[in-house]
Design a protein around this motif. Structure first.
Motif, PDB file in Angstrom:
ATOM      1  N   ASP A 177       1.824 -14.113  -5.302  1.00 18.28           N
ATOM      2  CA  ASP A 177       1.988 -14.553  -6.680  1.00 18.28           C
ATOM      3  C   ASP A 177       1.090 -15.740  -7.019  1.00 18.28           C
ATOM      4  N   TRP A 178       0.805 -16.560  -6.041  1.00 25.72           N
ATOM      5  CA  TRP A 178       0.067 -17.791  -6.310  1.00 25.72           C
ATOM      6  C   TRP A 178      -1.448 -17.603  -6.196  1.00 25.72           C
ATOM      7  N   PHE A 179      -1.889 -16.882  -5.157  1.00 27.25           N
ATOM      8  CA  PHE A 179      -3.328 -16.723  -4.920  1.00 27.25           C
ATOM      9  C   PHE A 179      -3.847 -15.335  -5.279  1.00 27.25           C
ATOM     10  N   GLY A 180      -2.969 -14.383  -5.482  1.00 26.56           N
ATOM     11  CA  GLY A 180      -3.407 -13.036  -5.814  1.00 26.56           C
ATOM     12  C   GLY A 180      -3.065 -12.040  -4.722  1.00 26.56           C
ATOM     13  N   ARG A 181      -3.075 -10.765  -5.088  1.00 19.76           N
ATOM     14  CA  ARG A 181      -2.734  -9.716  -4.122  1.00 19.76           C
ATOM     15  C   ARG A 181      -3.864  -9.457  -3.137  1.00 19.76           C
ATOM     16  N   HIS A 182      -5.103  -9.514  -3.607  1.00 21.18           N
ATOM     17  CA  HIS A 182      -6.248  -9.201  -2.759  1.00 21.18           C
ATOM     18  C   HIS A 182      -6.422 -10.181  -1.603  1.00 21.18           C
ATOM     19  N   PRO A 183      -6.355 -11.499  -1.804  1.00 18.70           N
ATOM     20  CA  PRO A 183      -6.467 -12.411  -0.647  1.00 18.70           C
ATOM     21  C   PRO A 183      -5.381 -12.200   0.401  1.00 18.70           C
ATOM     22  N   VAL A 184      -4.157 -11.918  -0.036  1.00 21.50           N
ATOM     23  CA  VAL A 184      -3.076 -11.676   0.920  1.00 21.50           C
ATOM     24  C   VAL A 184      -3.340 -10.403   1.705  1.00 21.50           C
ATOM     25  N   LEU A 286     -10.377   0.114   9.801  1.00 21.37           N
ATOM     26  CA  LEU A 286     -10.864   0.854   8.635  1.00 21.37           C
ATOM     27  C   LEU A 286     -10.589   0.129   7.330  1.00 21.37           C
ATOM     28  N   MET A 287      -9.696  -0.855   7.345  1.00 21.77           N
ATOM     29  CA  MET A 287      -9.374  -1.595   6.130  1.00 21.77           C
ATOM     30  C   MET A 287     -10.282  -2.799   5.908  1.00 21.77           C
ATOM     31  N   LEU A 288     -11.163  -3.106   6.841  1.00 27.30           N
ATOM     32  CA  LEU A 288     -12.062  -4.249   6.652  1.00 27.30           C
ATOM     33  C   LEU A 288     -12.979  -4.086   5.438  1.00 27.30           C
ATOM     34  N   PRO A 289     -13.477  -2.886   5.133  1.00 25.90           N
ATOM     35  CA  PRO A 289     -14.282  -2.747   3.898  1.00 25.90           C
ATOM     36  C   PRO A 289     -13.506  -2.981   2.613  1.00 25.90           C
ATOM     37  N   TYR A 290     -12.179  -3.086   2.681  1.00 27.56           N
ATOM     38  CA  TYR A 290     -11.397  -3.380   1.482  1.00 27.56           C
ATOM     39  C   TYR A 290     -11.775  -4.728   0.875  1.00 27.56           C
ATOM     40  N   VAL A 291     -12.422  -5.575   1.680  1.00 25.04           N
ATOM     41  CA  VAL A 291     -12.875  -6.865   1.154  1.00 25.04           C
ATOM     42  C   VAL A 291     -13.794  -6.657  -0.042  1.00 25.04           C
ATOM     43  N   TRP A 292     -14.600  -5.591  -0.002  1.00 24.61           N
ATOM     44  CA  TRP A 292     -15.585  -5.350  -1.064  1.00 24.61           C
ATOM     45  C   TRP A 292     -15.156  -4.241  -2.012  1.00 24.61           C
ATOM     46  N   ILE A 293     -14.476  -3.207  -1.507  1.00 26.67           N
ATOM     47  CA  ILE A 293     -14.216  -2.037  -2.350  1.00 26.67           C
ATOM     48  C   ILE A 293     -12.881  -2.104  -3.082  1.00 26.67           C
TER      49      ILE A 293
END
Length: 636
Positions: A177-184, A286-293
């Motif tokens: 909630d504070w920093f966003g869903r993507h950073p978590v 396999l989830m490491l590319p989620y940083v960009w996509i």
């Protein structure tokens, strides 16, 4: 006036008050009604991202059910007894301890049977030969001989993953909630790989348990962030179906786990349990590319007034959905341009306590989730045959529970489609309560008031009824837990959805924690444990009536939206006006009655007072209260 904007009312409001002009935009807060439809609705971009949230669900299922194999109880053979040199075999069902005392007792005939009661020789064995029947040839229990005096360490290892998950849901929910869903999401993936792979190289059970705590912490953050992102990507008509696909994939991970464990058996150069741990953690790479996509949630950006980032993301979504934003008639981008100067505003879950209705709804769902997972263990234990060898039935019980989970997901889809979220949750909770009460009460009546002389038939009937009620109870309690979590995600505002969902998931973790606690205490107090949760189901049935029905409604975005998202009245507003109109018409000719003026004076004043009080009473009353007030007026 631009198309898509709500038209202003030509007549003044009925209550006589002029509505205050809010500083918030008129379109941007209505994400499901205005923003997403202007970007193509549930288009190609959203569907691709939802598929990306499904893929890790299978891997999460592997990790959540890995304890069944990493910490499975083996069959033990005493090679060198301390008091008797003859070999003996003890089936350890399971090897548990009570108050730190070793569990197995050496009987006079030299066979290890039952549990120690403080007399005789307890676990009188100097050297063990332990054998697994759960797919692996060696696991954590056999690696470090966690039997007898060391058996309690197995339960601590089971605690560690669940306790880590509980803390992870609470902490990561607030961070989302504070920093966003993507950073978590990204942070959870990175540390999941670090701690998960480190577990495979543990040198003792203490290191194993500690690393499993942090693995559970990161696993919770990963599961929560994916759940929230999936919900916030979908329009109201797609939310439940997209969530159920992820649930099916998690159950698929549970079903595939025994096969994965069998493939890791007798691996050269490495212990089986280490190979299994590496195999179930490695796919998260396999989830490491989620940083960009994988982008941040547009809904969260708009709800927290990150308007500059929102503009860039909206243009990107429109381009992928092939929507021309330069000619879009709704005026969303125009309104967004006017709000770019505003600073972001974040909200913490603690502010939920200042609301009047929202915190009650979340507390009700927390209790539902806790009860569902807690009583699920009671039904699972009742289903197992206490006289059979646990290791012999390990796969049968495991696949039975997985099959019940599949049946639950299949039944939830039509049930929620027909009855809605609240109706489905209430129905499954009633079934859970009935199964629990019948199992606790009916079986006792069969043994006390019937078949007192035929003990064999009585025990057979008790066993069959117990298994039947256990299967029904596991089915319905699993549905209650699944639906409570989804219900919370729908009624919690976007600004605190991570924290609210974390509370409900943490409550579910506390419910699951009751299973290893009961095993640690050698199932003592099991009946009372079941009675307490049965009473909780009755309490939940009453509290569920207070919840709103979110089916077909847009997700609430702010605390104000969540506060106004309340339970509907028993009657529709048109029916309430009709009842009040009937009450008004009955007094139209009261003055025409041929009574003396002095006799009618008091009655006329009473009728006028009652009629004057009806609008005020209507403004305050809901549901059955309106009917009662109208009946009083008609009676006068």
């Amino acid at each position: 006036m631009a198309a898509g904007r709500p038209e202003a009312q030509d007549h003044p409001p009925e209550n006589g008050f002029t509505p205050l002009e809010h500083p918030v935009p008129r379109l941007l807060p209505h994400i499901d009604g205005s923003v997403l439809p202007s970007l193509g609705g549930f288009g190609k971009h959203q569907k691709q991202l939802v598929v990306l949230t499904w893929i890790p669900a299978l891997f999460i299922g592997f990790s959540q059910f890995s304890d069944y194999f990493l910490l499975a109880q083996p069959n033990g053979t005493c090679v060198q007894p301390l008091a008797n040199q003859s070999n003996w075999t003890a089936a350890t069902p399971p090897v548990t301890v009570t108050s730190g005392v070793p569990a197995l007792q050496l009987k006079e005939n030299g066979t290890g049977e039952g549990y120690g009661d403080g007399s005789g020789l307890l676990c009188a064995c100097k050297e063990w030969r332990l054998e697994l029947q759960t797919g692996l040839s060696q696991n954590v229990v056999t690696k470090w001989n966690l039997v007898c005096d060391s058996a309690w360490k197995v339960h601590i290892a089971k605690f560690s993953l669940l306790v880590g998950s509980i803390f992870g849901y609470l902490v990561m929910g607030v961070m989302a909630d504070w920093f966003g869903r993507h950073p978590v999401l990204i942070l959870s993936v990175l540390f999941m790989l670090v701690f998960g792979l480190s577990v495979a190289f543990s040198v003792n059970v203490t290191m194993f348990s500690t690393l499993r705590f942090f693995e559970g912490f990161c696993l919770a953050g990963l599961a929560l962030s994916l759940y929230v992102l999936r919900i916030e990507l979908c329009l109201p008509a797609w939310r439940f179906s997209m969530t159920m696909v992820a649930s099916f994939l998690m159950v698929g991970g549970q079903l595939l786990m025994p096969g994965v464990a069998a493939l890791c058996r007798n691996w050269p150069g490495r212990d089986d349990w280490q190979v299994l741990q590496i195999v179930i953690i490695s796919p998260f790479v396999l989830m490491l590319p989620y940083v960009w996509i994988f982008p941040e949630s547009l809904r969260w950006l708009l709800a927290t007034q990150h308007y500059r980032r929102s503009k860039a993301m909206m243009l990107r979504i429109a381009r992928k959905n092939q929507v021309d934003m330069t000619t879009e008639p709704s005026g969303v981008l125009t309104e967004l341009e006017q709000e770019l100067h505003k600073k972001p505003q974040r909200t913490c879950i603690v502010k939920m306590m200042s609301t009047r209705n929202l915190w009650k709804n979340i507390v009700v769902l927390c209790v539902n989730s806790l009860t569902g997972y807690g009583i699920h263990h009671c039904f699972a234990r009742s289903m197992m045959d206490p006289e059979a060898q646990p290791t012999a039935l390990c796969h049968a019980d495991y696949y039975t529970m997985a099959g019940i989970a599949v049946a639950t997901c299949l039944a939830l889809c039509p049930a929620v489609g027909l009855m809605g979220r609240r109706g489905g949750l209430l129905t499954f909770m009633i079934i859970t309560a009935l199964a629990s009460l019948l199992q606790l009460g009916l079986l006792n009546l069969i043994g006390k008031y019937s078949l007192r002389h035929d003990t064999v038939l009585r025990d057979t009937l008790n066993r069959k009824f117990s298994v039947a009620f256990s299967i029904i109870g596991m089915f319905s309690s699993h549905a209650v837990s699944t639906l409570s979590i989804f219900f919370c995600a729908e009624i919690t505002p976007t600004v605190i959805r991570g924290g609210g969902l974390g509370l409900v998931l943490a409550s579910a973790g506390f419910g699951m924690l009751t299973a290893p606690i009961m095993e640690l205490h050698n199932q003592k107090g099991y009946f009372l444990h079941h009675v307490i949760f049965a009473c909780c189901t009755l309490l939940c049935i009453i509290c569920l009536l207070l919840l709103p029905e979110p089916r077909g409604h847009p997700l609430p975005e702010s605390l104000a939206d969540g506060e106004t998202f309340t339970r509907q009245t028993l009657l529709h507003p048109g029916e309430q006006h009709l009842l009040l109109a009937k009450g008004d018409g009955d007094y139209s000719r009261v003055h025409d009655t041929p009574l003396h003026l002095s006799a009618t004076g008091g009655a006329t004043v009473a009728v006028a007072t009652a009629l004057a009080a009806v609008p005020a009473t209507y403004a305050l009353a809901t549901g059955g209260e309106v009917i009662g007030n109208c009946a009083i007026a008609n009676g006068v």
